[in-house]
Design a protein around this motif. Structure first.
Motif, mmCIF file in Angstrom:
data_model
loop_
_atom_site.group_PDB
_atom_site.id
_atom_site.type_symbol
_atom_site.label_atom_id
_atom_site.label_comp_id
_atom_site.label_asym_id
_atom_site.label_seq_id
_atom_site.Cartn_x
_atom_site.Cartn_y
_atom_site.Cartn_z
ATOM 1 N N UNK A 1 0.816 -1.216 0.000
ATOM 2 C CA UNK A 1 0.000 0.000 0.000
ATOM 3 C C UNK A 1 0.847 1.263 0.000
ATOM 4 N N UNK A 2 1.928 1.247 0.804
ATOM 5 C CA UNK A 2 2.823 2.401 0.844
ATOM 6 C C UNK A 2 3.460 2.622 -0.525
ATOM 7 N N UNK A 3 3.970 1.537 -1.126
ATOM 8 C CA UNK A 3 4.634 1.651 -2.425
ATOM 9 C C UNK A 3 3.647 2.065 -3.516
ATOM 10 N N UNK A 4 2.418 1.583 -3.412
ATOM 11 C CA UNK A 4 1.421 1.878 -4.445
ATOM 12 C C UNK A 4 1.107 3.372 -4.498
ATOM 13 N N UNK A 5 0.849 3.971 -3.333
ATOM 14 C CA UNK A 5 0.506 5.396 -3.332
ATOM 15 C C UNK A 5 1.716 6.246 -3.707
ATOM 16 N N UNK A 6 2.917 5.787 -3.355
ATOM 17 C CA UNK A 6 4.124 6.515 -3.733
ATOM 18 C C UNK A 6 4.395 6.396 -5.236
ATOM 19 N N UNK A 7 3.804 5.364 -5.859
ATOM 20 C CA UNK A 7 3.959 5.189 -7.304
ATOM 21 C C UNK A 7 2.890 5.937 -8.092
ATOM 22 N N UNK B 1 2.872 -10.284 -7.757
ATOM 23 C CA UNK B 1 2.436 -9.638 -8.998
ATOM 24 C C UNK B 1 2.062 -8.182 -8.759
ATOM 25 N N UNK B 2 1.415 -7.897 -7.632
ATOM 26 C CA UNK B 2 1.025 -6.520 -7.342
ATOM 27 C C UNK B 2 2.236 -5.630 -7.082
ATOM 28 N N UNK B 3 3.216 -6.145 -6.348
ATOM 29 C CA UNK B 3 4.416 -5.367 -6.071
ATOM 30 C C UNK B 3 5.190 -5.090 -7.359
ATOM 31 N N UNK B 4 5.250 -6.103 -8.232
ATOM 32 C CA UNK B 4 5.924 -5.913 -9.513
ATOM 33 C C UNK B 4 5.151 -4.924 -10.377
ATOM 34 N N UNK B 5 3.827 -5.055 -10.396
ATOM 35 C CA UNK B 5 2.994 -4.159 -11.199
ATOM 36 C C UNK B 5 3.152 -2.711 -10.755
ATOM 37 N N UNK B 6 3.212 -2.497 -9.435
ATOM 38 C CA UNK B 6 3.384 -1.139 -8.916
ATOM 39 C C UNK B 6 4.708 -0.558 -9.396
ATOM 40 N N UNK B 7 5.769 -1.371 -9.364
ATOM 41 C CA UNK B 7 7.063 -0.897 -9.832
ATOM 42 C C UNK B 7 7.059 -0.565 -11.315
ATOM 43 N N UNK C 1 1.274 -8.932 -18.860
ATOM 44 C CA UNK C 1 2.047 -10.109 -19.254
ATOM 45 C C UNK C 1 3.041 -10.517 -18.162
ATOM 46 N N UNK C 2 3.648 -9.535 -17.518
ATOM 47 C CA UNK C 2 4.585 -9.837 -16.442
ATOM 48 C C UNK C 2 3.872 -10.527 -15.279
ATOM 49 N N UNK C 3 2.707 -9.996 -14.902
ATOM 50 C CA UNK C 3 1.931 -10.618 -13.828
ATOM 51 C C UNK C 3 1.507 -12.037 -14.202
ATOM 52 N N UNK C 4 1.184 -12.236 -15.474
ATOM 53 C CA UNK C 4 0.782 -13.565 -15.941
ATOM 54 C C UNK C 4 1.930 -14.568 -15.784
ATOM 55 N N UNK C 5 3.132 -14.172 -16.188
ATOM 56 C CA UNK C 5 4.290 -15.064 -16.094
ATOM 57 C C UNK C 5 4.624 -15.358 -14.635
#
Length: 245
Positions: free
Chosen positions: A38-44, A63-69, A82-86
């Motif tokens: 949650x912290x990383x998401x709002x900072x992104x 997948x969520x942490x990678x997606x946020x990045x 696609x990244x989340x899928x893999x």
């Protein structure tokens, strides 16, 4: 879902309490990791609503942490998907492992179960199913408790994002590995399981050096499981000789 809700009130409450009890180790891992997400998401740049919605719809920590990045780096939507899928291809192996116990479930409940299944709930359910504990209401209840804790942790993190500069010094990133270690210990029931676990860990550490990247964990899991299956005859006790007492 009707089968679960039609239980008597007292029985439903008892099932809910048992679901919370069994899911508690997962909750203790999900809340801090969800908080970090949650912290990383709002900072992104994600809004509170989008941060919570991703936890509700996607419900996949890595997948969520990678997606946020990726979103923070300005990656296109297709690349994120696609990244989340893999990253989540390991669910194919988990589905194959649980299929024998879920074959009689109606499709609507299978869909609900699969939607909320994670690595941690998979490990817990596999252990339960092997013991003969296959109660439908309890199974879905565990998934719901885990999902709710992940969403709650993410919302708390999003609300506190402006107060925290960096989550890494807090050690929250270790909560997920610690939770996996605790769940793994419950699966070790003898030397075959121990050797398979050690083989998977060793391969997961070695394969990235061969250029497999994110495929290394999936490959390590498949190779370790195959090796365990092939080595099964070595761990079987010899049958007593005919006529022996």
């Amino acid at each position: 879902m009707e089968e679960v809700l039609e239980q008597p009130t007292g029985r439903l409450a008892a099932t809910a309490r048992e679901a919370v009890r069994l899911a508690l180790p997962i909750v203790l891992g999900y809340v801090p990791v969800g908080f970090a997400y949650g912290v990383l998401a709002v900072k992104s740049g994600l809004s509170l609503a989008n941060t919570a919605l991703m936890s509700v719809i996607v419900f996949a920590g890595s997948a969520q942490l990678i997606a946020v990045g990726l979103l923070a780096a300005g990656a296109p939507a297709l690349s994120v998907v696609l990244t989340a899928f893999v990253v989540n291809l390991r669910h194919l192996l988990m589905s194959a492992a649980l299929a024998p116990w879920l074959s009689a479930w109606p499709r609507r409940l299978l869909a609900l179960f699969c939607f909320e299944m994670t690595d941690e709930t998979f490990a817990l359910h596999l252990s339960r199913f092997q013991r003969g504990d296959r109660a439908l209401g309890l199974t879905l209840g565990i998934n719901f408790v885990a999902h709710a804790s992940w969403v709650g942790g993410g919302v708390l993190g999003a609300l506190s994002g402006s107060l925290i500069g960096d989550v890494r010094p807090l050690g929250l990133d270790f909560a997920l590995p610690a939770m996996f270690i605790a769940l793994l210990c419950g699966q070790l029931k003898g030397r075959p399981h121990l050797l398979a676990g050690l083989a998977a860990a060793g391969l997961a550490l070695a394969l990235p050096g061969l250029g497999l990247g994110r495929w290394s964990v999936l490959a390590a899991t498949g190779l370790a499981a195959t090796a365990r299956l092939l080595a099964e005859p070595l761990f079987r006790k010899p049958a007593p000789a005919r006529g022996a007492k």
